[in-house]
Design a protein around this motif. Sequence first.
Motif, mmCIF file in Angstrom:
data_model
loop_
_atom_site.group_PDB
_atom_site.id
_atom_site.type_symbol
_atom_site.label_atom_id
_atom_site.label_comp_id
_atom_site.label_asym_id
_atom_site.label_seq_id
_atom_site.Cartn_x
_atom_site.Cartn_y
_atom_site.Cartn_z
ATOM 1 N N ILE A 129 43.308 54.712 46.066
ATOM 2 C CA ILE A 129 42.230 55.697 45.977
ATOM 3 C C ILE A 129 41.120 55.330 46.966
ATOM 4 C CG2 ILE A 129 40.461 56.644 44.423
ATOM 5 C CD1 ILE A 129 42.599 56.077 42.158
ATOM 6 N N LEU A 130 40.718 56.302 47.771
ATOM 7 C CA LEU A 130 39.708 56.011 48.800
ATOM 8 C C LEU A 130 38.295 56.208 48.266
ATOM 9 C CD1 LEU A 130 41.320 57.601 51.975
ATOM 10 C CD2 LEU A 130 41.264 55.208 51.272
ATOM 11 N N ASP A 131 38.087 57.269 47.458
ATOM 12 C CA ASP A 131 36.756 57.524 46.911
ATOM 13 C C ASP A 131 36.882 57.908 45.435
ATOM 14 O OD1 ASP A 131 34.197 58.132 46.352
ATOM 15 O OD2 ASP A 131 34.040 59.869 47.688
ATOM 16 N N PRO A 132 36.591 56.959 44.544
ATOM 17 C CA PRO A 132 36.827 57.235 43.115
ATOM 18 C C PRO A 132 35.682 57.987 42.432
ATOM 19 C CG PRO A 132 36.088 54.988 43.408
ATOM 20 C CD PRO A 132 36.115 55.587 44.773
ATOM 21 N N VAL A 157 31.127 43.478 53.631
ATOM 22 C CA VAL A 157 32.055 43.634 52.498
ATOM 23 C C VAL A 157 32.689 45.003 52.702
ATOM 24 C CG1 VAL A 157 32.311 43.778 49.997
ATOM 25 C CG2 VAL A 157 30.603 42.256 50.992
ATOM 26 N N ILE A 158 33.969 45.008 53.022
ATOM 27 C CA ILE A 158 34.615 46.283 53.388
ATOM 28 C C ILE A 158 35.611 46.683 52.294
ATOM 29 C CG2 ILE A 158 35.949 47.465 55.190
ATOM 30 C CD1 ILE A 158 35.083 45.019 57.002
ATOM 31 N N PRO A 159 35.289 47.737 51.531
ATOM 32 C CA PRO A 159 36.256 48.187 50.524
ATOM 33 C C PRO A 159 37.542 48.655 51.208
ATOM 34 C CG PRO A 159 34.110 49.166 50.148
ATOM 35 C CD PRO A 159 34.070 48.535 51.506
ATOM 36 N N ARG A 160 38.676 48.164 50.725
ATOM 37 C CA ARG A 160 39.962 48.570 51.307
ATOM 38 C C ARG A 160 40.565 49.722 50.500
ATOM 39 N NH1 ARG A 160 43.563 45.967 53.728
ATOM 40 N NH2 ARG A 160 44.929 45.852 51.937
ATOM 41 N N GLN A 161 40.551 49.568 49.188
ATOM 42 C CA GLN A 161 41.034 50.657 48.337
ATOM 43 C C GLN A 161 40.510 50.457 46.921
ATOM 44 O OE1 GLN A 161 44.996 50.931 46.969
ATOM 45 N NE2 GLN A 161 45.452 48.751 47.173
ATOM 46 N N TYR A 162 40.510 51.543 46.154
ATOM 47 C CA TYR A 162 40.105 51.481 44.747
ATOM 48 C C TYR A 162 41.335 51.723 43.875
ATOM 49 C CZ TYR A 162 35.409 51.811 46.627
ATOM 50 O OH TYR A 162 34.264 51.572 47.325
ATOM 51 N N VAL A 163 41.303 51.132 42.676
ATOM 52 C CA VAL A 163 42.396 51.314 41.720
ATOM 53 C C VAL A 163 41.753 51.795 40.418
ATOM 54 C CG1 VAL A 163 44.328 50.183 40.541
ATOM 55 C CG2 VAL A 163 43.603 49.364 42.805
ATOM 56 N N GLY A 173 38.289 57.769 34.423
ATOM 57 C CA GLY A 173 39.083 56.575 34.129
ATOM 58 C C GLY A 173 38.264 55.620 33.293
ATOM 59 N N SER A 174 38.906 54.519 32.867
ATOM 60 C CA SER A 174 38.126 53.563 32.071
ATOM 61 C C SER A 174 37.961 52.229 32.801
ATOM 62 C CB SER A 174 38.785 53.342 30.714
ATOM 63 O OG SER A 174 40.113 52.937 30.909
ATOM 64 N N ARG A 175 38.887 51.940 33.734
ATOM 65 C CA ARG A 175 38.817 50.650 34.423
ATOM 66 C C ARG A 175 38.849 50.901 35.934
ATOM 67 N NH1 ARG A 175 41.422 45.179 34.046
ATOM 68 N NH2 ARG A 175 42.462 44.942 36.046
ATOM 69 N N LEU A 176 37.832 50.382 36.618
ATOM 70 C CA LEU A 176 37.747 50.584 38.072
ATOM 71 C C LEU A 176 37.886 49.238 38.788
ATOM 72 C CD1 LEU A 176 37.039 52.355 40.579
ATOM 73 C CD2 LEU A 176 34.647 51.783 40.151
ATOM 74 N N GLU A 177 38.853 49.197 39.701
ATOM 75 C CA GLU A 177 39.059 47.972 40.494
ATOM 76 C C GLU A 177 38.797 48.306 41.948
ATOM 77 O OE1 GLU A 177 43.063 46.942 38.532
ATOM 78 O OE2 GLU A 177 42.882 45.601 40.276
ATOM 79 N N VAL A 178 38.274 47.333 42.704
ATOM 80 C CA VAL A 178 38.153 47.535 44.154
ATOM 81 C C VAL A 178 38.714 46.315 44.862
ATOM 82 C CG1 VAL A 178 35.759 46.655 44.240
ATOM 83 C CG2 VAL A 178 36.589 48.112 46.060
ATOM 84 N N GLU A 179 39.454 46.574 45.928
ATOM 85 C CA GLU A 179 39.939 45.476 46.787
ATOM 86 C C GLU A 179 39.068 45.479 48.023
ATOM 87 O OE1 GLU A 179 44.064 45.777 47.806
ATOM 88 O OE2 GLU A 179 44.636 45.889 45.691
#
Length: 408
Positions: free
Chosen positions: A142-145, A129-135, A150-156
């Motif tokens: 975002i590479l390293d959150p 499972v390779i994280p591509r980016q965070y939102v 923040g209040s909402r964290l997304e990962v692709e």
Amino acid sequence: MPQNRIVVGLDVGSTKVAAMVGEITELGEVKITGIGECPSNGLRKGIIVDIDGVARSILQAVQSAERMSGQKIVSAYVGVTGAHIYSVNNKGVVAVGNKDGEISVADVERAVSAAKVINLPLDKEVLHVIPRQYVVDGYDGILDPVGMVGSRLEVEVSIIIGASASIQNLGKAVSRAGLHIEGFVLNPLASSEAVLQPVERDLASVVVDIGGGTTEISLFDEDGLWFASILPVGAYHVTSDLAVGLRIPLSQAERIKIEHGCVLSNLMPDEEYIVISNVGGQRKVSKKVLASIIEPRMQEILHMIKQEIKSSGFKGVIPAGVIFTGGGCCLDGLAELAAEHLDMPVRIGYPCNVGGMIDMVNNPRYATGIGLIIYGSRRMASQEAAADSDNNFKSYINSIKSWFKDLF
Ligand SMILES: Nc1ncnc2c1ncn2[C@@H]1O[C@H](COP(=O)(O)OP(=O)(O)OP(=O)(O)O)[C@@H](O)[C@H]1O
Ligand SMILES: [Mg+2]
């Protein structure tokens, strides 16, 4: 100060098993200190068909790598290939746990776990499972959150999936050869570690590793791996076409391909010949005829590569073009034919990003083995960094404890 450490890459290919030994210096550089190679027995198109045969090849390759490096090999990062492997892109979303909104490692782990939830057939398993980016709250890239607010964290993420049975059989063969498995690594991911230049990592690029029985494709954009796919065709098919076309044994066809093979029949002069000797005597075959047997097969493989890139769903441009590696890309004229067919910049990728006995491994055939070492060294570095921050945290807690003791 940390001592030099050893990382071993084990590339169990369709034509050869290669064991590569790398030393990670105090500065984190990778130096190649040994290589052992053995023709592979018991693999077809990257899939194990005879576990004991493969185990014997692994053992021989490992023993010769031990002799060259002077190191005892006990464990290795093992490359995985085969047409059973595919990639899926997914997203995970979580609410940030801390009341003050600071994103923690646990939030990131929850987001990645959420992204991992996909429908998986019973006979498949997740390899990476390779994280591509965070939102974070809609801000992407975002590479390293960790530590951000923040209040909402997304990962692709890119999820790599493979057939459980094939991966387990590979594991059995490695264990029977007496080695501990540090981790399974997708071959195309490893090859790309070895051949991609930093500037190509910042742009979109495709790495194609043409081996004996497989063609491994990986597409990267500026956020990392976007797509991976493995085709069950490779340079062995060229050898078998030559054997059939010229009515010669496979071993002779392989030799002729390596010595005289070219993929551009138009550029070959009619009057250049090679002499083929067999039981019936000797005969002359023009190099143009050789190339006219090889070219259609390579055109077919290039066509399949083009279709795979299309089917990846990647809509952007690929400015860094295609980097070919693997033994099959050593055929004369391949880069020119590929550039024309794929309509993209093309170069041949030799293993780089390492030092040490680089002359010994300066061949596209070794891209996977070298890449496995680079992958392993990165993993080792991140594990050590995690342990360090854990230790720093523990020593911080201990110092607070002793401060309180002193106080009372
Ligand atoms: N100099 C060369 N010219 C042409 N072909 C070559 C050359 N060197 C190697 N090859 C071909 O490359 C193929 C082997 O490549 P490689 O060692 O990368 O495969 P592998 O990793 O064992 O297989 P796979 O990746 O498919 O499991 C063979 O078909 C071989 O004929
Ligand atoms: Mg290979």
